[in-house]
Design a protein around this motif. Structure first.
Motif, PDB file in Angstrom:
ATOM      1  N   CYS A 152      -7.404   8.269   1.944  1.00 54.70           N
ATOM      2  CA  CYS A 152      -6.797   8.020   0.550  1.00 54.70           C
ATOM      3  C   CYS A 152      -7.790   7.347  -0.093  1.00 54.70           C
ATOM      4  O   CYS A 152      -7.994   7.786  -1.357  1.00 54.70           O
ATOM      5  CB  CYS A 152      -5.365   7.205   0.618  1.00 54.70           C
ATOM      6  SG  CYS A 152      -4.645   7.314  -0.804  1.00 54.70           S
TER       7      CYS A 152
ATOM      8  N   CYS B  41      -5.713   5.220   5.371  1.00 49.46           N
ATOM      9  CA  CYS B  41      -6.148   4.571   4.139  1.00 49.46           C
ATOM     10  C   CYS B  41      -7.757   4.898   3.773  1.00 49.46           C
ATOM     11  O   CYS B  41      -8.067   4.821   2.585  1.00 49.46           O
ATOM     12  CB  CYS B  41      -6.019   3.076   4.561  1.00 49.46           C
ATOM     13  SG  CYS B  41      -4.465   2.403   4.492  1.00 49.46           S
TER      14      CYS B  41
ATOM     15  N   CYS C 170      -5.772  -3.671   8.641  1.00 52.72           N
ATOM     16  CA  CYS C 170      -5.695  -3.141   9.630  1.00 52.72           C
ATOM     17  C   CYS C 170      -6.784  -3.349  10.683  1.00 52.72           C
ATOM     18  O   CYS C 170      -6.442  -3.576  11.867  1.00 52.72           O
ATOM     19  CB  CYS C 170      -5.796  -1.447   9.372  1.00 52.72           C
ATOM     20  SG  CYS C 170      -4.435  -0.749   8.740  1.00 52.72           S
TER      21      CYS C 170
ATOM     22  N   CYS D 172      -6.083   0.524  -1.060  1.00 47.75           N
ATOM     23  CA  CYS D 172      -6.202   1.402   0.232  1.00 47.75           C
ATOM     24  C   CYS D 172      -7.469   0.490   1.231  1.00 47.75           C
ATOM     25  O   CYS D 172      -7.275   0.211   2.396  1.00 47.75           O
ATOM     26  CB  CYS D 172      -6.530   2.746   0.149  1.00 47.75           C
ATOM     27  SG  CYS D 172      -4.947   3.562  -0.068  1.00 47.75           S
TER      28      CYS D 172
ATOM     29  N   CYS E 288      -3.155   4.457  10.711  1.00 48.62           N
ATOM     30  CA  CYS E 288      -3.144   3.869   9.361  1.00 48.62           C
ATOM     31  C   CYS E 288      -4.465   3.656   8.566  1.00 48.62           C
ATOM     32  O   CYS E 288      -4.584   3.956   7.399  1.00 48.62           O
ATOM     33  CB  CYS E 288      -2.242   2.385   9.364  1.00 48.62           C
ATOM     34  SG  CYS E 288      -1.778   1.852   7.617  1.00 48.62           S
TER      35      CYS E 288
ATOM     36  N   CYS F 101       0.657   4.097  -3.037  1.00 48.48           N
ATOM     37  CA  CYS F 101      -0.047   5.276  -2.633  1.00 48.48           C
ATOM     38  C   CYS F 101       1.265   6.188  -3.193  1.00 48.48           C
ATOM     39  O   CYS F 101       0.896   7.229  -3.715  1.00 48.48           O
ATOM     40  CB  CYS F 101      -0.055   5.466  -1.386  1.00 48.48           C
ATOM     41  SG  CYS F 101      -1.726   4.659  -0.655  1.00 48.48           S
TER      42      CYS F 101
ATOM     43  N   CYS G 134       0.747  -1.188  -0.057  1.00 46.06           N
ATOM     44  CA  CYS G 134       0.060  -0.026   0.064  1.00 46.06           C
ATOM     45  C   CYS G 134       0.804   1.300  -0.006  1.00 46.06           C
ATOM     46  O   CYS G 134       0.516   1.957  -0.580  1.00 46.06           O
ATOM     47  CB  CYS G 134      -1.124  -0.018   1.232  1.00 46.06           C
ATOM     48  SG  CYS G 134      -2.284   1.326   1.219  1.00 46.06           S
ATOM     49  N   SER G 135       1.769   1.166   0.876  1.00 45.50           N
ATOM     50  CA  SER G 135       2.931   2.135   0.727  1.00 45.50           C
ATOM     51  C   SER G 135       3.223   2.648  -0.491  1.00 45.50           C
ATOM     52  O   SER G 135       3.392   3.781  -1.091  1.00 45.50           O
ATOM     53  CB  SER G 135       3.933   2.090   1.744  1.00 45.50           C
ATOM     54  OG  SER G 135       4.993   3.194   1.818  1.00 45.50           O
TER      55      SER G 135
ATOM     56  N   CYS H  18       1.660   4.142   6.227  1.00 44.02           N
ATOM     57  CA  CYS H  18       1.697   2.679   6.098  1.00 44.02           C
ATOM     58  C   CYS H  18       3.091   2.046   6.334  1.00 44.02           C
ATOM     59  O   CYS H  18       3.505   1.141   7.002  1.00 44.02           O
ATOM     60  CB  CYS H  18       0.981   2.396   4.632  1.00 44.02           C
ATOM     61  SG  CYS H  18      -0.441   2.290   4.410  1.00 44.02           S
TER      62      CYS H  18
ATOM     63  N   CYS I 219      -6.065  -2.552   2.238  1.00 48.76           N
ATOM     64  CA  CYS I 219      -5.153  -2.158   3.727  1.00 48.76           C
ATOM     65  C   CYS I 219      -6.030  -1.983   4.938  1.00 48.76           C
ATOM     66  O   CYS I 219      -5.827  -2.192   5.933  1.00 48.76           O
ATOM     67  CB  CYS I 219      -4.540  -1.226   3.394  1.00 48.76           C
ATOM     68  SG  CYS I 219      -2.847  -1.156   4.322  1.00 48.76           S
ATOM     69  N   GLU I 220      -7.215  -1.416   4.677  1.00 53.54           N
ATOM     70  CA  GLU I 220      -8.294  -1.149   5.750  1.00 53.54           C
ATOM     71  C   GLU I 220      -8.580  -2.258   6.285  1.00 53.54           C
ATOM     72  O   GLU I 220      -8.608  -2.374   7.547  1.00 53.54           O
ATOM     73  CB  GLU I 220      -9.576  -0.298   5.317  1.00 53.54           C
ATOM     74  CG  GLU I 220      -9.148   0.982   4.850  1.00 53.54           C
ATOM     75  CD  GLU I 220     -10.533   1.531   4.242  1.00 53.54           C
ATOM     76  OE1 GLU I 220     -11.039   2.765   4.638  1.00 53.54           O
ATOM     77  OE2 GLU I 220     -11.294   0.903   3.319  1.00 53.54           O
TER      78      GLU I 220
ATOM     79  N   CYS J 117      -0.598   8.631   3.397  1.00 52.93           N
ATOM     80  CA  CYS J 117      -0.935   7.472   3.416  1.00 52.93           C
ATOM     81  C   CYS J 117       0.485   6.327   3.399  1.00 52.93           C
ATOM     82  O   CYS J 117       0.532   5.541   4.037  1.00 52.93           O
ATOM     83  CB  CYS J 117      -1.903   7.000   2.545  1.00 52.93           C
ATOM     84  SG  CYS J 117      -2.830   5.384   2.732  1.00 52.93           S
TER      85      CYS J 117
END
Length: 134
Positions: A98, A95, A126, A119, A91, A35, A31-32, A66, A122-123, A62
């Protein structure tokens, strides 16, 4: 060597389940990168509007959050659940922001569509990590 391989070599037990830890670190890292790439692609779009400038800032926020979260989760020796929880919470917020920003451009910018989808993935991770930390 992969993140999973490294986790398997850990000399002690990890605070988080190894499979979840592997998935979280890998997803956060991906994700990093995505983004940061989306921000770069936005910079290449003709006619940089204030709306697109906001998207770039959100992308970069973001990406940085991340990356930091991934590095902290990767350090399992003397794991500090409070610090990890705060970072994963941040984070998740980054996310979400973003994804929402990129979704507003997704119909005409494929890089924003890809970033928004990442994103959202990634949510989910998380949320899993937060549930595991308690």
């Amino acid at each position: 060597m992969t993140v999973k391989d490294m986790i398997a070599t850990y000399p002690g037990s990890t605070a988080l389940d190894g499979e979840l830890l592997n998935r979280a670190i890998s997803t956060l890292d991906e994700c990093s990168t995505i983004c940061a790439q989306c921000a770069d692609a936005c910079l290449g779009e003709p006619g940089l509007s204030p709306e697109l400038a906001d998207c770039i800032r959100t992308d970069l926020d973001c990406a940085d959050v991340c990356a930091a979260t991934s590095r902290v989760l990767a350090r399992q020796t003397a794991f500090d659940a409070d610090v990890a929880r705060a970072l994963v919470d941040a984070c998740l917020a980054a996310c979400t922001a973003c994804a929402e920003d990129c979704e507003s451009h997704a119909d005409h910018m494929d890089h924003c569509r890809v970033c928004a989808e990442m994103c959202r993935r990634c949510e989910e991770v998380c949320r899993e990590v937060l549930a595991a930390i308690g």
